[in-house]
Design an enzyme around this catalytic site. Structure first.
Site, PDB file in Angstrom:
ATOM      1  N   THR A   1       0.177   0.929  -8.871  1.00 11.11           N
ATOM      2  CA  THR A   1      -1.263   0.823  -8.646  1.00 11.11           C
ATOM      3  C   THR A   1      -2.051   1.294  -9.857  1.00 11.11           C
ATOM      4  O   THR A   1      -1.603   2.183 -10.592  1.00 11.11           O
ATOM      5  CB  THR A   1      -1.667   1.661  -7.414  1.00 11.11           C
ATOM      6  OG1 THR A   1      -3.082   1.639  -7.282  1.00 11.11           O
ATOM      7  CG2 THR A   1      -1.227   3.114  -7.522  1.00 11.11           C
TER       8      THR A   1
ATOM      9  N   SER B   1      -5.451  10.090  -3.970  1.00  6.74           N
ATOM     10  CA  SER B   1      -5.070  10.204  -2.554  1.00  6.74           C
ATOM     11  C   SER B   1      -3.575  10.488  -2.501  1.00  6.74           C
ATOM     12  O   SER B   1      -2.864  10.324  -3.503  1.00  6.74           O
ATOM     13  CB  SER B   1      -5.358   8.896  -1.797  1.00  6.74           C
ATOM     14  OG  SER B   1      -4.400   7.906  -2.162  1.00  6.74           O
TER      15      SER B   1
ATOM     16  N   TYR C   1      -1.434   8.700  -0.963  1.00  5.22           N
ATOM     17  CA  TYR C   1      -0.784   7.412  -1.262  1.00  5.22           C
ATOM     18  C   TYR C   1      -0.651   7.210  -2.770  1.00  5.22           C
ATOM     19  O   TYR C   1       0.431   6.912  -3.280  1.00  5.22           O
ATOM     20  CB  TYR C   1      -1.566   6.241  -0.627  1.00  5.22           C
ATOM     21  CG  TYR C   1      -1.359   4.959  -1.395  1.00  5.22           C
ATOM     22  CD1 TYR C   1      -0.137   4.292  -1.347  1.00  5.22           C
ATOM     23  CD2 TYR C   1      -2.357   4.448  -2.236  1.00  5.22           C
ATOM     24  CE1 TYR C   1       0.078   3.146  -2.103  1.00  5.22           C
ATOM     25  CE2 TYR C   1      -2.144   3.307  -2.985  1.00  5.22           C
ATOM     26  CZ  TYR C   1      -0.928   2.658  -2.924  1.00  5.22           C
ATOM     27  OH  TYR C   1      -0.711   1.544  -3.677  1.00  5.22           O
ATOM     28  N   HIS C   2      -1.787   7.345  -3.483  1.00  2.00           N
ATOM     29  CA  HIS C   2      -1.728   7.105  -4.931  1.00  2.00           C
ATOM     30  C   HIS C   2      -0.775   8.109  -5.599  1.00  2.00           C
ATOM     31  O   HIS C   2      -0.108   7.775  -6.581  1.00  2.00           O
ATOM     32  CB  HIS C   2      -3.131   7.209  -5.540  1.00  2.00           C
ATOM     33  CG  HIS C   2      -4.035   6.050  -5.204  1.00  2.00           C
ATOM     34  ND1 HIS C   2      -4.992   6.104  -4.214  1.00  2.00           N
ATOM     35  CD2 HIS C   2      -4.116   4.796  -5.709  1.00  2.00           C
ATOM     36  CE1 HIS C   2      -5.629   4.942  -4.143  1.00  2.00           C
ATOM     37  NE2 HIS C   2      -5.109   4.119  -5.033  1.00  2.00           N
TER      38      HIS C   2
ATOM     39  N   LYS D   1       2.760   6.956  -5.788  1.00  2.00           N
ATOM     40  CA  LYS D   1       3.021   5.969  -6.859  1.00  2.00           C
ATOM     41  C   LYS D   1       3.216   6.680  -8.200  1.00  2.00           C
ATOM     42  O   LYS D   1       3.917   6.177  -9.082  1.00  2.00           O
ATOM     43  CB  LYS D   1       1.874   4.970  -6.947  1.00  2.00           C
ATOM     44  CG  LYS D   1       1.694   4.118  -5.709  1.00  2.00           C
ATOM     45  CD  LYS D   1       2.703   2.974  -5.658  1.00  2.00           C
ATOM     46  CE  LYS D   1       2.516   2.153  -4.409  1.00  2.00           C
ATOM     47  NZ  LYS D   1       3.365   0.972  -4.338  1.00  2.00           N
TER      48      LYS D   1
HETATM   49  P1  NAD Z   1       1.480  -4.187   3.256  1.00  2.00           P
HETATM   50  O1  NAD Z   1       1.329  -2.903   3.997  1.00  2.00           O
HETATM   51  O2  NAD Z   1       0.788  -5.390   3.781  1.00  2.00           O
HETATM   52  O3  NAD Z   1       3.028  -4.543   3.077  1.00  2.00           O
HETATM   53  C1  NAD Z   1       4.023  -3.583   2.871  1.00  2.00           C
HETATM   54  C2  NAD Z   1       5.268  -4.044   3.626  1.00  2.00           C
HETATM   55  O4  NAD Z   1       6.324  -3.098   3.405  1.00  2.00           O
HETATM   56  C3  NAD Z   1       5.035  -4.106   5.141  1.00  2.00           C
HETATM   57  O5  NAD Z   1       5.460  -5.359   5.642  1.00  2.00           O
HETATM   58  C4  NAD Z   1       5.872  -2.949   5.695  1.00  2.00           C
HETATM   59  O6  NAD Z   1       6.369  -3.218   6.999  1.00  2.00           O
HETATM   60  C5  NAD Z   1       6.967  -2.823   4.648  1.00  2.00           C
HETATM   61  N1  NAD Z   1       7.552  -1.483   4.545  1.00  2.00           N
HETATM   62  C6  NAD Z   1       6.905  -0.290   4.388  1.00  2.00           C
HETATM   63  N2  NAD Z   1       7.803   0.711   4.371  1.00  2.00           N
HETATM   64  C7  NAD Z   1       9.044   0.150   4.478  1.00  2.00           C
HETATM   65  C8  NAD Z   1      10.354   0.684   4.527  1.00  2.00           C
HETATM   66  N3  NAD Z   1      10.577   1.992   4.480  1.00  2.00           N
HETATM   67  N4  NAD Z   1      11.404  -0.178   4.642  1.00  2.00           N
HETATM   68  C9  NAD Z   1      11.191  -1.520   4.725  1.00  2.00           C
HETATM   69  N5  NAD Z   1       9.955  -2.072   4.703  1.00  2.00           N
HETATM   70  C10 NAD Z   1       8.891  -1.237   4.578  1.00  2.00           C
HETATM   71  O7  NAD Z   1       1.019  -3.886   1.741  1.00  2.00           O
HETATM   72  P2  NAD Z   1       0.566  -4.914   0.600  1.00  2.00           P
HETATM   73  O8  NAD Z   1      -0.907  -4.939   0.570  1.00  2.00           O
HETATM   74  O9  NAD Z   1       1.342  -6.159   0.720  1.00  2.00           O
HETATM   75  O10 NAD Z   1       1.054  -4.117  -0.672  1.00  2.00           O
HETATM   76  C11 NAD Z   1       2.374  -4.291  -1.176  1.00  2.00           C
HETATM   77  C12 NAD Z   1       2.614  -3.344  -2.337  1.00  2.00           C
HETATM   78  O11 NAD Z   1       1.652  -3.605  -3.359  1.00  2.00           O
HETATM   79  C13 NAD Z   1       2.452  -1.885  -1.941  1.00  2.00           C
HETATM   80  O12 NAD Z   1       3.482  -1.123  -2.521  1.00  2.00           O
HETATM   81  C14 NAD Z   1       1.107  -1.497  -2.515  1.00  2.00           C
HETATM   82  O13 NAD Z   1       1.103  -0.160  -2.885  1.00  2.00           O
HETATM   83  C15 NAD Z   1       0.961  -2.420  -3.717  1.00  2.00           C
HETATM   84  N6  NAD Z   1      -0.449  -2.732  -3.986  1.00  2.00           N
HETATM   85  C16 NAD Z   1      -1.227  -3.356  -3.045  1.00  2.00           C
HETATM   86  C17 NAD Z   1      -2.570  -3.635  -3.340  1.00  2.00           C
HETATM   87  C18 NAD Z   1      -3.494  -4.280  -2.347  1.00  2.00           C
HETATM   88  O14 NAD Z   1      -4.716  -4.385  -2.622  1.00  2.00           O
HETATM   89  N7  NAD Z   1      -3.019  -4.739  -1.205  1.00  2.00           N
HETATM   90  C19 NAD Z   1      -3.085  -3.274  -4.596  1.00  2.00           C
HETATM   91  C20 NAD Z   1      -2.254  -2.630  -5.526  1.00  2.00           C
HETATM   92  C21 NAD Z   1      -0.931  -2.370  -5.203  1.00  2.00           C
HETATM   93  N1  USQ Z   2     -15.073   1.403  -0.453  1.00  2.00           N
HETATM   94  C1  USQ Z   2     -16.382   1.217  -0.009  1.00  2.00           C
HETATM   95  N2  USQ Z   2     -16.557   0.633   1.213  1.00  2.00           N
HETATM   96  C2  USQ Z   2     -15.519   0.214   1.984  1.00  2.00           C
HETATM   97  C3  USQ Z   2     -14.197   0.389   1.516  1.00  2.00           C
HETATM   98  C4  USQ Z   2     -14.017   0.999   0.295  1.00  2.00           C
HETATM   99  O1  USQ Z   2     -17.351   1.561  -0.676  1.00  2.00           O
HETATM  100  O2  USQ Z   2     -15.768  -0.304   3.076  1.00  2.00           O
HETATM  101  C5  USQ Z   2     -14.855   2.018  -1.781  1.00  2.00           C
HETATM  102  C6  USQ Z   2     -13.917   3.225  -1.754  1.00  2.00           C
HETATM  103  O3  USQ Z   2     -14.641   4.424  -1.494  1.00  2.00           O
HETATM  104  C7  USQ Z   2     -13.326   3.153  -3.151  1.00  2.00           C
HETATM  105  C8  USQ Z   2     -13.280   1.670  -3.467  1.00  2.00           C
HETATM  106  O4  USQ Z   2     -14.195   1.053  -2.578  1.00  2.00           O
HETATM  107  O5  USQ Z   2     -14.182   3.750  -4.074  1.00  2.00           O
HETATM  108  C9  USQ Z   2     -11.917   1.023  -3.323  1.00  2.00           C
HETATM  109  O6  USQ Z   2     -11.401   1.243  -2.021  1.00  2.00           O
HETATM  110  P1  USQ Z   2     -10.261   0.281  -1.422  1.00  2.00           P
HETATM  111  O7  USQ Z   2      -9.959   0.735  -0.039  1.00  2.00           O
HETATM  112  O8  USQ Z   2     -10.654  -1.134  -1.620  1.00  2.00           O
HETATM  113  O9  USQ Z   2      -9.039   0.539  -2.438  1.00  2.00           O
HETATM  114  P2  USQ Z   2      -7.988   1.740  -2.580  1.00  2.00           P
HETATM  115  O10 USQ Z   2      -8.160   2.769  -1.540  1.00  2.00           O
HETATM  116  O11 USQ Z   2      -8.026   2.203  -3.983  1.00  2.00           O
HETATM  117  O12 USQ Z   2      -6.602   1.034  -2.304  1.00  2.00           O
HETATM  118  C10 USQ Z   2      -6.341  -0.351  -2.537  1.00  2.00           C
HETATM  119  C11 USQ Z   2      -5.006  -0.670  -1.883  1.00  2.00           C
HETATM  120  C12 USQ Z   2      -3.903   0.138  -2.573  1.00  2.00           C
HETATM  121  C13 USQ Z   2      -3.929  -0.137  -4.062  1.00  2.00           C
HETATM  122  C14 USQ Z   2      -5.305   0.127  -4.662  1.00  2.00           C
HETATM  123  C15 USQ Z   2      -5.407  -0.377  -6.090  1.00  2.00           C
HETATM  124  O13 USQ Z   2      -5.053  -0.377  -0.487  1.00  2.00           O
HETATM  125  O14 USQ Z   2      -2.651  -0.224  -2.026  1.00  2.00           O
HETATM  126  O15 USQ Z   2      -2.990   0.658  -4.729  1.00  2.00           O
HETATM  127  O16 USQ Z   2      -6.288  -0.636  -3.916  1.00  2.00           O
HETATM  128  S1  USQ Z   2      -6.483   0.603  -7.062  1.00  2.00           S
HETATM  129  O17 USQ Z   2      -7.746   0.798  -6.318  1.00  2.00           O
HETATM  130  O18 USQ Z   2      -6.736  -0.114  -8.295  1.00  2.00           O
HETATM  131  O19 USQ Z   2      -5.851   1.884  -7.268  1.00  2.00           O
END
Ligand code: NAD
Ligand code: USQ
Length: 406
Positions: free
Chosen positions: A145, A187, A189-190, A193
């Site tokens: 991320t 967070s 979560y972050h 990573k």
């Molecule tokens: P998602 O939650 O939709 O998909 C994740 C999948 O992984 C799910 O299907 C879940 O069931 C599976 N999973 C989780 N833990 C597991 C485990 N222990 N064993 C097997 N399967 C497991 O998430 P996404 O939005 O598709 O994101 C995928 C990846 O990309 C994540 O690692 C996330 O951090 C990264 N990412 C997502 C975004 C975004 O905006 N969605 C942005 C940046 C990075």
């Molecule tokens: N935000 C709002 N209103 C909303 C939702 C979010 O103002 O209704 C703001 C949040 O406070 C934050 C920003 O928008 O400042 C981004 O929030 P987000 O929920 O869109 O993104 P984030 O929590 O950072 O997480 C998402 C994905 C995560 C990925 C990350 C990439 O869920 O898996 O790693 O984006 S990044 O943001 O570049 O780190």
């Protein structure tokens, strides 16, 4: 190639699996379906009606003649099962999406913090450990991320993973070294990573595992070329306060006449990428693996940056929507700049899809089509980053009295 897609039932994993299958790769999805279970825990569902993974893959076969295999394995907990699978299947590449990916979910309670750390760190470590123990020589592509960097700028662009530094030696000379860019997670979560990065660094150095880490921005959109093919191939679309990400949330809020929920002043700047480009970047990364013994290859997987407030105004303008400025549930900078380097993907031929009306409209159309599935009470973000912030959110937990500005 034989490709294992860990987390292939998810929002990015599913369209990636379809795309790679279409290109003729032998795709194996491994997923524990935890994300579907979390929907049940939270009492929410994807805006789009998602069929079971078995049904989705059956439709894909019906439409294209191609097979995507599914294996129900929890890679964080079922180490031996996963190791046997790896040893038997020997994939050429492994794409690792299988982590708990919502920052708000990771901050909900102490239980959610523990779950996120245990799931994500164990998943990544089990994978690396099993790769080394079985001796498979797969190229590992991980979805990281942009949040590992912490977004802020010091008047310089964020480089792709490594920062060149000069270290002063004891005899007064300066030696140059590339170090991982200082981690600054916002967070739990972050933070997982950031821990993943160290695991990768160690296994690349110690065991020569070939690893690519993709530091991805916020993914927006829902359809890709393949998911458009059939209603039952539709992608997941999260809109709730935990899993919905900012731009997709604004688009669905606009579609159902709900005020756009800007946190704080909306001065936060973030990196974005369309789902179609996300899939394309993963393909490019697979085609360009590092060599055995190389350091971890890190790409910034994003195409543009935007300020949250500007996005809200853009979407409100397109849809005649209203914007609400809400107390921020997160502990984050009220304002930040963000300049990010993404030269590597551009050099490999990525032609970025940037925010344009047609694609924004497409998401609004999808949202309107399935608006009947939205539970408005699940839209507010109620996961507070600290105990001090929690009371500021409790006044209007279902978002019934939002004050809006035009
Ligand atoms: P998602 O939650 O939709 O998909 C994740 C999948 O992984 C799910 O299907 C879940 O069931 C599976 N999973 C989780 N833990 C597991 C485990 N222990 N064993 C097997 N399967 C497991 O998430 P996404 O939005 O598709 O994101 C995928 C990846 O990309 C994540 O690692 C996330 O951090 C990264 N990412 C997502 C975004 C975004 O905006 N969605 C942005 C940046 C990075
Ligand atoms: N935000 C709002 N209103 C909303 C939702 C979010 O103002 O209704 C703001 C949040 O406070 C934050 C920003 O928008 O400042 C981004 O929030 P987000 O929920 O869109 O993104 P984030 O929590 O950072 O997480 C998402 C994905 C995560 C990925 C990350 C990439 O869920 O898996 O790693 O984006 S990044 O943001 O570049 O780190």
């Amino acid at each position: 190639m034989k490709i294992a897609v860990l987390g292939g039932d998810g929002f990015v994993g599913w369209p990636t699996s379809l795309h790679l299958s279409e290109q003729g790769h032998d795709v194996h999805i491994i997923d524990n379906l935890s994300r579907r279970w979390i929907d049940t825990e939270l009492g929410v569902q994807s805006l789009t009606p998602m069929d079971s993974i078995q049904e989705r893959t059956r439709i894909w076969h019906q439409e294209t003649g191609r097979r995507i295999h599914f294996h129900l394995i929890d890679i964080a907990r079922d180490y031996d099962v996963f190791k046997s699978w790896l040893s038997e299947h020997q994939p050429d590449a492994i794409i690792h999406f299988a982590e708990q990916r919502a920052a708000p979910y990771s901050m909900k309670t102490d239980r959610h913090k523990n779950y996120t750390v245990n799931n994500n760190v164990n998943a990544t470590h089990n994978l690396l450990n099993a790769m080394v123990d079985t001796g498979v020589n797969s190229h590992l592509v991980h979805l990281g991320t942009m949040g590992v960097y912490g977004y802020s700028t010091v008047g310089a662009a964020i480089p792709e993973g490594y920062l060149p530094v000069g270290i002063e030696t004891m005899d007064g000379k300066t030696v140059q070294q590339d170090i991982l860019y200082p981690a600054n997670p916002g967070s739990i979560y972050h933070m997982t990573k950031c821990l993943d990065q160290l695991l990768f660094q160690f296994y690349a150095k110690n065991d020569g595992v070939r690893i690519t880490d993709l530091h991805q921005g916020i993914v927006w959109g829902t359809h890709t070329e393949q998911t458009r093919r059939h209603d039952q191939l539709i992608n997941r679309f999260d809109y709730d306060g935990d899993y919905g990400t900012v731009l997709n949330r604004f688009l669905i809020q606009a579609a159902i006449g709900y005020p756009l929920t800007v946190h704080g002043t909306g001065g936060q700047t973030r990196a974005f990428i369309h789902i179609q480009d996300s899939v394309r970047c993963i393909e490019l990364a697979l085609e360009n693996p590092p060599a055995k013994g190389d350091k971890v290859k890190i790409f910034n997987q994003m195409t543009e940056t935007h300020r949250v407030k500007d996005l809200a105004e853009l979407v409100a303008g397109l849809t005649d929507g209203k914007v609400a400025y809400l107390p921020n549930p997160r502990k984050e900078a009220a304002e930040n700049d963000l300049v990010v380097k993404n030269d590597q993907f551009l050099e490999l031929g990525l032609e970025p899809i940037t925010l344009e009306k047609g694609l924004l409209d497409e998401v609004v159309e999808v949202a309107k089509k399935y608006a009947y599935r939205v539970d408005r009470s699940r839209i507010p973000a109620v996961s507070a980053w600290t105990r001090d912030i929690a009371p500021t959110l409790n006044a209007d937990p279902e978002g019934k009295n939002l004050k809006t500005v035009s």
